[in-house]
Design a protein around this motif. Sequence first.
Motif, PDB file in Angstrom:
ATOM      1  N   GLN A  92     -19.288   7.364  44.741  1.00  0.00           N
ATOM      2  CA  GLN A  92     -17.996   7.572  45.399  1.00  0.00           C
ATOM      3  C   GLN A  92     -18.034   7.096  46.850  1.00  0.00           C
ATOM      4  O   GLN A  92     -17.122   6.434  47.335  1.00  0.00           O
ATOM      5  N   ALA A  96     -15.897   4.087  48.609  1.00  0.00           N
ATOM      6  CA  ALA A  96     -15.027   4.363  49.754  1.00  0.00           C
ATOM      7  C   ALA A  96     -15.374   3.453  50.929  1.00  0.00           C
ATOM      8  O   ALA A  96     -14.480   2.917  51.598  1.00  0.00           O
ATOM      9  N   PRO A 329     -15.008  11.968  55.533  1.00  0.00           N
ATOM     10  CA  PRO A 329     -14.343  12.777  54.508  1.00  0.00           C
ATOM     11  C   PRO A 329     -12.896  12.335  54.285  1.00  0.00           C
ATOM     12  O   PRO A 329     -12.451  12.196  53.150  1.00  0.00           O
ATOM     13  N   GLU A 330     -12.171  12.066  55.392  1.00  0.00           N
ATOM     14  CA  GLU A 330     -10.783  11.600  55.265  1.00  0.00           C
ATOM     15  C   GLU A 330     -10.751  10.210  54.625  1.00  0.00           C
ATOM     16  O   GLU A 330      -9.866   9.893  53.833  1.00  0.00           O
ATOM     17  N   ARG A 333     -11.276  10.521  50.885  1.00  0.00           N
ATOM     18  CA  ARG A 333     -10.063  11.036  50.250  1.00  0.00           C
ATOM     19  C   ARG A 333      -8.974   9.965  50.188  1.00  0.00           C
ATOM     20  O   ARG A 333      -8.342   9.774  49.160  1.00  0.00           O
ATOM     21  N   PHE A 334      -8.794   9.252  51.283  1.00  0.00           N
ATOM     22  CA  PHE A 334      -7.716   8.257  51.368  1.00  0.00           C
ATOM     23  C   PHE A 334      -7.923   7.119  50.368  1.00  0.00           C
ATOM     24  O   PHE A 334      -6.999   6.672  49.717  1.00  0.00           O
ATOM     25  N   THR A 336     -10.238   6.962  47.690  1.00  0.00           N
ATOM     26  CA  THR A 336     -10.570   7.227  46.292  1.00  0.00           C
ATOM     27  C   THR A 336      -9.584   8.209  45.669  1.00  0.00           C
ATOM     28  O   THR A 336      -9.552   8.358  44.455  1.00  0.00           O
ATOM     29  N   GLY A 337      -8.801   8.886  46.495  1.00  0.00           N
ATOM     30  CA  GLY A 337      -7.871   9.873  45.968  1.00  0.00           C
ATOM     31  C   GLY A 337      -8.581  11.110  45.439  1.00  0.00           C
ATOM     32  O   GLY A 337      -7.974  11.934  44.756  1.00  0.00           O
ATOM     33  N   GLU A 338      -9.873  11.237  45.755  1.00  0.00           N
ATOM     34  CA  GLU A 338     -10.646  12.376  45.260  1.00  0.00           C
ATOM     35  C   GLU A 338     -11.200  13.168  46.442  1.00  0.00           C
ATOM     36  O   GLU A 338     -11.328  12.640  47.537  1.00  0.00           O
ATOM     37  N   ALA A 339     -11.574  14.403  46.159  1.00  0.00           N
ATOM     38  CA  ALA A 339     -12.277  15.175  47.182  1.00  0.00           C
ATOM     39  C   ALA A 339     -13.691  14.611  47.300  1.00  0.00           C
ATOM     40  O   ALA A 339     -14.284  14.215  46.304  1.00  0.00           O
ATOM     41  N   PRO A 340     -14.224  14.550  48.529  1.00  0.00           N
ATOM     42  CA  PRO A 340     -15.576  14.008  48.684  1.00  0.00           C
ATOM     43  C   PRO A 340     -16.595  14.889  47.960  1.00  0.00           C
ATOM     44  O   PRO A 340     -16.551  16.109  48.077  1.00  0.00           O
TER      45      PRO A 340
END
Lengths: 476, 270
Positions: A92, A96, A329-330, A333-334, A336-340
Amino acid sequence: MLAFDEMNGAPDDQTSPEVRDGYTAVKRWLDDAPPGLLKARREQAELLFRRIGITFAVYGDAEAEERLIPFDIIPRIITQKEWAGLERGLVQRARALNAFLADIYGPRECIRAGIVPADLILRNPQFCLEMVNQRPPHGVYVHVAGIDLVRTGPDDFYVLEDNCRTPSGVSYMLENREVMMRLFPDLFSSHRVAPVETYTDALLTTLRSVAPQRASADPTVVLMTPGLHNSAFYEHSFLADKLGIELVEGRDLFVQDEVVFMRTTEGAKRVDVIYRRIDDDFIDPLVFRPDSMLGVPGLMSAYCAGNVTLANAPGAGAADDKAIYSYMPEIVRFFTGEAPILKNVPSWRCREPEALAHVLDRLPELVVKEVNGSGGYGMLVGPTSSKAEIETFRHRLKASPETFIAQPTLALSTCPTFVESGVAPRHVDLRPFVLSGADEVRIIPGGLTRVALKEGSLVVNSSQGGGTKDTWVLDV
Amino acid sequence: MRVHVDYVTRYEYDTPARLIQQVLRMTPRPYDGQHVRDWRVEIDGDGRLRAGEDALGNVVHMLSLAGPVRRLMARVIGEVDTSDTGGMVHGAIERFPPAVFLRETDLTRCDAALHAFAAEVAAKGGSKLDQLHALLGALNEQVAFDTSPTTSTTTAAEAFAMKRGVCQDLSHIFIGAARVMGMPARYVSGHLARSDGEIDQEAGHAWCETYVEDLGWVGFDAANGVCPTDAYVRVAIGLDYLGAAPVRGSRYGGGGEQLDVKLRVTPAGQ
């Protein structure tokens, strides 16, 4: 500092098992080893390394241009279950980082969306203007990333930094395993340790996958080194040998009509992919530093014409800046659209006045890092620094706050290590190598474990007296 | 003003070069103060010129010439109609937000002395534009134009310490100081039609542009202590000299290089 131990568990937790998963047999081995055996094995290991010739040049060390990195014979063990989680997080993270680079060199949507301040990108010396609107072959920027992880508890892994330029150390991962298998065949037959020697195949497959579209089905891949005097030269020659590709210096290549050629005894040969282990600044004197004798004039024009792949892409370092790190972290999220999945160490950006005030108040407890520093240089570890060192840093912080970030001092996990006084806990980190090709992301289980050999030290860098260990991902 | 430029560069080598590569930034683009009537870049020999554009939007010609090469001539010839915009640079190609031009570079990095100099200028107060004019004035007073002590690799800090330099050095000092004063600044290479009637010149000219909120990019010629007028032909921009240099080159072989430059910048009617 009380730290979680990878073998013995939490220091103050009576409920934790006596020996953590994976370490049972190693603990028994350590307990049963007759006196003198560990020492003998360590000497054998050193002999093997000397014979193989693995060395590391240390900057600023006038005495020895090259020396062995200390190797510790006690393996660091990660269970397959733990690794599965890390692996997902690393994939991930790599996706990112790559998407972030594609964006800052393209539409810059993350700036418009307020994810990252424009200044941090535009004024970042690693942000390579020449890369703007240049899509690298297959859209891959960071082909080889070294993502440093640290651990503070059974389930607490943090990313310490993302190395997106020319991360090194993988040769130690490979050689440590080779040496361990020779020294302790019994341990390997009684443990199911995930192999690491597949790394070279994975790297070659990755590099071939990103050859320019117009290259033949059998692209020519080379490894470009700054030369003998570079601290990682040994690794460059080792890898070229293992990959079965040419090790070249800038002077072995030339560019004509936007095509890169390699001089060979049979004449000029077209080059499709350059795994370059030389910094951006030096790759092309016509575009970057004009005094660079290490690069290839015209290389960037060949690259921009789409005739050659550079791995990693120029400007990839814009993603591993420590100021950018604090936004990861942002960014994850931005893009991958997923939580880290992997945690970031909480960071104070000293460019923000409130953060700076807070950091100045608590300097003796914190780790302060230079935004553009690396290799453990330009860093303050508050708890282990003298008053004078802290005051020096206070002045530097006040003079140019924007060049620093600060983090809490993490109690990095320890791992049993064979030192002069016997087997004792020493702090470790882990650098897995993440390979991103046109097709997929590949990670060899484990990575390079670095260990701070000095008691209590948290600096694992080999340039600052750190050593390495073999890393086992174990099916228990 | 109509300005005619004829710029011939000749290279000769005692031992022939095997391969010559050059990046030429010699072709102006239009902006509100400049209309390019006609412009050509030519080379002799079998070399190939590829026209393109660099990251900042400058017109770039890549020259690649396989040897053996004993001599090489590049000629730039063109004509531009200029008007006096009071130094304002509107209508130029802008590929980046101004913040990019706050980046420090090796050639423009300020040392303690330059920081102090910039702080002294800034302390006089006034608007940003006032401060830039104060910077221009202070530089003109303190740093003398002198071709002898500096080279193309002299940094702003080195030139400032010697208190001497050519237009390149003065521009680097101005840029470095403007940036630490918080104003985006960039290097401009081009030509200046001299007011004294002298048309034969030794080299091209260089000046700076600084971004001023509400005004946009404004030119400052640190070597002459003025804002550019219609006597200036604006050719290329960069973070420093290296990004805007008329020629950056490399060659394999080719010992004993002799370089001969003939540059004529002629205002129409002369």
